[in-house]
Write an enzyme that holds these catalytic residues in place. Structure first.
Site, mmCIF file in Angstrom:
data_model
loop_
_atom_site.group_PDB
_atom_site.id
_atom_site.type_symbol
_atom_site.label_atom_id
_atom_site.label_comp_id
_atom_site.label_asym_id
_atom_site.label_seq_id
_atom_site.Cartn_x
_atom_site.Cartn_y
_atom_site.Cartn_z
ATOM 1 N N ARG A 74 0.835 -1.210 0.000
ATOM 2 C CA ARG A 74 0.000 0.000 0.000
ATOM 3 C C ARG A 74 0.865 1.254 0.000
ATOM 4 O O ARG A 74 0.582 2.242 -0.684
ATOM 5 C CB ARG A 74 -0.947 -0.020 1.196
ATOM 6 C CG ARG A 74 -2.090 -1.017 1.060
ATOM 7 C CD ARG A 74 -2.881 -1.152 2.354
ATOM 8 N NE ARG A 74 -3.526 0.084 2.767
ATOM 9 C CZ ARG A 74 -4.146 0.242 3.941
ATOM 10 N NH1 ARG A 74 -4.196 -0.765 4.812
ATOM 11 N NH2 ARG A 74 -4.719 1.386 4.254
ATOM 12 N N GLN A 109 -9.434 10.000 8.571
ATOM 13 C CA GLN A 109 -9.290 8.595 8.973
ATOM 14 C C GLN A 109 -8.277 7.914 8.053
ATOM 15 O O GLN A 109 -7.917 6.766 8.289
ATOM 16 C CB GLN A 109 -10.635 7.869 8.858
ATOM 17 C CG GLN A 109 -11.745 8.473 9.705
ATOM 18 C CD GLN A 109 -13.077 7.853 9.362
ATOM 19 O OE1 GLN A 109 -13.492 6.856 9.959
ATOM 20 N NE2 GLN A 109 -13.743 8.432 8.375
ATOM 21 N N HIS A 127 -6.007 7.726 12.415
ATOM 22 C CA HIS A 127 -5.664 6.303 12.299
ATOM 23 C C HIS A 127 -4.239 6.066 11.831
ATOM 24 O O HIS A 127 -3.908 4.976 11.358
ATOM 25 C CB HIS A 127 -6.662 5.603 11.360
ATOM 26 C CG HIS A 127 -8.050 5.581 11.928
ATOM 27 N ND1 HIS A 127 -9.169 5.406 11.148
ATOM 28 C CD2 HIS A 127 -8.494 5.730 13.195
ATOM 29 C CE1 HIS A 127 -10.248 5.439 11.929
ATOM 30 N NE2 HIS A 127 -9.870 5.644 13.166
ATOM 31 N N CYS A 138 10.501 -0.157 20.917
ATOM 32 C CA CYS A 138 10.789 1.111 21.619
ATOM 33 C C CYS A 138 10.023 2.289 21.033
ATOM 34 O O CYS A 138 10.075 3.393 21.557
ATOM 35 C CB CYS A 138 12.301 1.395 21.569
ATOM 36 S SG CYS A 138 12.921 1.751 19.909
ATOM 37 N N GLY A 195 -16.569 11.240 1.995
ATOM 38 C CA GLY A 195 -16.064 9.909 1.647
ATOM 39 C C GLY A 195 -15.876 8.972 2.812
ATOM 40 O O GLY A 195 -14.866 8.255 2.886
ATOM 41 N N SER A 197 -18.019 5.998 5.332
ATOM 42 C CA SER A 197 -19.254 5.251 5.621
ATOM 43 C C SER A 197 -19.720 5.555 7.038
ATOM 44 O O SER A 197 -20.846 5.274 7.410
ATOM 45 C CB SER A 197 -19.005 3.746 5.468
ATOM 46 O OG SER A 197 -17.900 3.351 6.258
ATOM 47 N N ASN A 221 -20.813 12.452 -0.643
ATOM 48 C CA ASN A 221 -20.678 10.997 -0.759
ATOM 49 C C ASN A 221 -21.662 10.548 -1.841
ATOM 50 O O ASN A 221 -22.836 10.918 -1.769
ATOM 51 C CB ASN A 221 -21.029 10.331 0.571
ATOM 52 C CG ASN A 221 -20.636 8.864 0.628
ATOM 53 O OD1 ASN A 221 -20.692 8.162 -0.380
ATOM 54 N ND2 ASN A 221 -20.218 8.402 1.806
ATOM 55 N N ALA A 239 -15.865 13.111 -4.340
ATOM 56 C CA ALA A 239 -15.008 14.169 -3.796
ATOM 57 C C ALA A 239 -14.427 15.031 -4.915
ATOM 58 O O ALA A 239 -14.499 16.274 -4.857
ATOM 59 C CB ALA A 239 -13.884 13.527 -2.978
#
Ligand code: BV8
Ligand code: ZN
Length: 247
Positions: A74, A109, A127, A138, A195, A197, A221, A239
């Site tokens: 990703r 998010q 997030h 550490c 955007g 849910s 949305n 968007a």
């Protein structure tokens, strides 16, 4: 389905009247940049795994190489995509409002850096951040190059494995980012929700917090979401198509 002119006019009027705006964004914000939304991120090699298998401490404990590989892929894909017209419209809106002493605080998010790359300067990441890992022992932050490394790298300080610096299901959100987000929601005179849910908690509580304070909400949305019922205006568009029209 695109938004009719009356909906666009109502959303535009609310935004034009607002000085301090809080934007709450989810995976749909980055969809037109080519980043799959969370649920359909599981394409190709990952088709046989559920997000909860890959985005949880249990999944990491069970198979850290599998989880590392998913996030590495990703992060690698993120380098090949660019912000879309929606990201740019929000950065322009901030510059426009800052000129009159206001501004736009993005609470996202998303773990990508597309808001920042579009020029937004006030961004809270609830997030985490896909671009740079941290040490699972550490906590030392690694580098963006580490995040693109296979096999999974170890910490030069303590030898523990690096892990993606994202918040997995069952993990606490970063306290500083959450506190900034709540302050932004309480200080704003308009929230734009783009955007999402609206089902992942506690992030999903933020639009409810705004509505409870009587702050108007504009939602962008293409589909209805858990936020739509408390939005003053729902713009049924994407968007990249809708944000330039209403800001
Ligand atoms: C915690 C980082 C507590 C990782 C993510 C039962 C009920 C309620 C809550 C829970 C429950 N069981 C468990 C919980 C809590 C859980 C949760 O909410 N689960 C959900 C699934 C029910 N939450 C947690 O675990 C959180 N932590 O609660 O800790 C705690 C307390 C004490 C001690 C310890 C812990 C942590 C949650 C964070 C998880 N990490 N991401 C990674 O990215 O890999 S969540 C991840 O999924 C995203 O970050 C995002 O938040 C979420 C996906 O949501 P969306 O962004 O909305 O994306 P989605 O695909 O769902 O929707 C896309 C939307 O866009 C759609 O509406 C679509 O129509 C729209 N769209 C599509 N295209 C476009 C578009 N819109 C505009 N334009 C377009 N082009
Ligand atoms: Zn370490």
């Amino acid at each position: 389905m695109s938004a009719d002119s009356d909906t666009i006019a109502r959303a535009s009027a609310l935004i034009a009247d607002a000085r301090d705006i809080c934007v709450f964004s989810g995976a749909g914000m980055s969809a037109e940049s080519g980043i799959p939304t969370f649920r359909d991120a599981l394409t190709g090699l990952w088709a046989e795994h559920s997000p909860e298998d890959l985005a949880t401490p249990e999944g990491w404990a069970r198979d850290p190489d599998l989880v590392w590989g998913w996030y590495r892929d990703r992060a690698d894909r993120l380098r090949t995509v660019t912000p879309n017209a929606g990201h740019r419209a929000l950065a322009d809106l901030h510059r426009n409002r800052a000129a009159v002493g206001g501004g736009v605080h993005i609470v996202t998010q998303n773990v990508d850096d597309l808001h920042e790359r579009a020029g937004s300067t006030i961004v809270s990441h609830l997030h985490g951040d896909l671009t740079t890992p941290r040490c699972s022992g550490c906590g030392r932050r690694g580098s963006p190059t580490d995040m693109l490394t296979e096999p999974r790298p170890s910490c030069p300080l303590c030898g523990a494995s690096l892990r993606p610096d994202v918040v997995w299901f069952g993990e606490m959100l970063p306290g500083d980012q959450w506190a900034d987000a709540e302050r932004a929601v309480d200080a704003c005179d308009l929230m734009i929700v783009v955007g999402t849910s609206g089902v992942v908690h506690p992030a999903a509580m933020l639009p409810e917090r705004a509505a409870h304070a009587g702050t108007p909400i504009v939602e962008v949305n293409p589909d209805p979401s858990a936020v739509t019922a408390i939005a003053d205006v729902h713009v049924p568009g994407t968007a990249a198509a809708a944000l330039p029209r209403i800001t």
